[in-house]
Motif scaffolding. Structure first.
Motif, mmCIF file in Angstrom:
data_model
loop_
_atom_site.group_PDB
_atom_site.id
_atom_site.type_symbol
_atom_site.label_atom_id
_atom_site.label_comp_id
_atom_site.label_asym_id
_atom_site.label_seq_id
_atom_site.Cartn_x
_atom_site.Cartn_y
_atom_site.Cartn_z
ATOM 1 N N ALA A 75 21.644 39.613 -46.541
ATOM 2 C CA ALA A 75 21.045 39.037 -47.904
ATOM 3 C C ALA A 75 21.712 39.914 -49.094
ATOM 4 O O ALA A 75 22.229 39.427 -50.327
ATOM 5 N N ALA A 76 21.965 41.416 -48.715
ATOM 6 C CA ALA A 76 22.784 42.368 -49.542
ATOM 7 C C ALA A 76 23.967 41.995 -49.659
ATOM 8 O O ALA A 76 24.641 41.974 -50.811
ATOM 9 N N LEU A 77 24.591 41.517 -48.525
ATOM 10 C CA LEU A 77 26.193 41.230 -48.463
ATOM 11 C C LEU A 77 26.388 39.945 -49.344
ATOM 12 O O LEU A 77 27.458 39.967 -50.138
ATOM 13 N N LYS A 78 25.659 39.018 -49.322
ATOM 14 C CA LYS A 78 25.594 37.920 -50.374
ATOM 15 C C LYS A 78 25.458 38.240 -51.835
ATOM 16 O O LYS A 78 26.487 37.661 -52.490
ATOM 17 N N ARG A 79 24.605 38.958 -51.807
ATOM 18 C CA ARG A 79 24.506 39.397 -53.518
ATOM 19 C C ARG A 79 25.713 40.374 -53.826
ATOM 20 O O ARG A 79 25.924 39.970 -55.043
ATOM 21 N N LEU A 80 26.018 40.957 -53.016
ATOM 22 C CA LEU A 80 27.213 41.829 -53.569
ATOM 23 C C LEU A 80 28.623 41.196 -53.508
ATOM 24 O O LEU A 80 29.594 41.403 -54.267
ATOM 25 N N GLY A 81 28.688 40.018 -52.908
ATOM 26 C CA GLY A 81 29.854 39.176 -53.095
ATOM 27 C C GLY A 81 30.802 39.409 -51.863
ATOM 28 O O GLY A 81 31.928 38.777 -51.830
#
Length: 283
Positions: free
Chosen positions: A226-232
């Protein structure tokens, strides 16, 4: 999918596996290059993987103390440079995009104390010589952060980031692994966010806390994705798991009991779980 679940040396005999992974929906495979003696072998694998439409990354190691980049012996460091140069030649033959893994010190070899500044300097000397060769081969260089029971140079993303600042080579970055982070990081998601903020994150292994099927343990895989997706983040999410199929690998990875019903469970359910996490389902 990291192929170490099945073998330490990938050959044409694994073509049925390649097809199964492709049909499951994987975009590529991660090939271990522990034997770098024959680039032609990897060139042949490249043609097979091209035909199947599978991209590839590589995982590499430092095989022994005799070629350690952190040794105080210049001849040993030279052997380390020679080894990494051969691995890069094989990566180029394979058409790999990323050269990942802990290729900075031999695994399971300890000094009896924590990392010393001079060891980082020695390692950087070798890596600076490797950098232009890797760049010429079109490789992203991703150094894997491991737990304290396997190495001592990089146990946290913060240590790896400090080293990258010392190294000063933009083609190098961090290879983050959810298994190792589960052991060493006080905050796995925070470590990912910090590595990203510093521009250091290059490669990610999705690995459960017991090295089994992703989603069936307690590593913070869902939160990390989820964090990786949010970060781009738009690079590789590679499943890494280990079983008992290959005795030498099982011994090296301390696999003393079964972690899953079958290898097929690992890659089919792992693939489904990662997509579910990326889509934000099941939160």
């Amino acid at each position: 999918m990291n192929l170490l679940l099945w073998t330490g040396h990938v050959t044409e005999a694994h073509v049925p596996l390649f097809r199964a992974l492709r049909d499951t929906g994987f975009d590529g495979v991660e090939v271990p290059i522990f034997d770098a003696s024959d680039p032609g072998h990897y060139r042949h694998l490249a043609s097979i993987l091209d035909d199947l439409g599978l991209a590839r990354t590589v995982t590499a190691t430092i095989p022994s103390k005799a070629c350690s980049p952190i040794s105080n012996d210049p001849a040993v460091r030279q052997a380390g440079f020679d080894h990494l140069s051969r691995v890069i030649e094989c990566c180029e033959a394979l058409g790999a995009e990323v050269m990942a893994g802990p290729w900075y010190q031999p695994l399971g070899v300890f000094s009896g104390q924590g990392p010393q500044p001079v060891e980082y300097e020695r390692c950087a000397e070798v890596h600076r010589r490797v950098a232009p060769i890797a760049a010429g081969a079109g490789l992203v260089c991703a150094l894997e952060v491991l737990n304290r029971f396997e190495c001592y140079l990089f146990n946290t993303c913060e240590q790896a980031s400090d080293y990258l600042d010392l190294l000063g080579e933009p083609g190098f970055g961090i290879h983050f692994d959810t298994f190792h982070a589960n052991i060493e990081e006080k905050d796995s998601v925070g470590a990912v966010e910090s590595a990203w903020a510093k521009g250091h994150l290059r490669h990610v292994h999705i690995s459960e806390n017991d090295r089994g099927t992703p989603g069936k343990g307690q590593a913070k895989i869902r939160e990390t994705i989820a964090a990786l997706k949010r970060l781009g983040y738009q690079d590789w999410l590679t499943i890494e798991a280990f079983g008992g199929t290959v005795p030498d690998l099982a011994a090296a990875t301390r696999v003393w009991r079964p972690f899953f019903a079958s290898e097929e469970e690992v890659y089919t359910e792992g693939h489904r779980y990662i997509h579910e996490c990326w889509a934000g389902e099941g939160e």
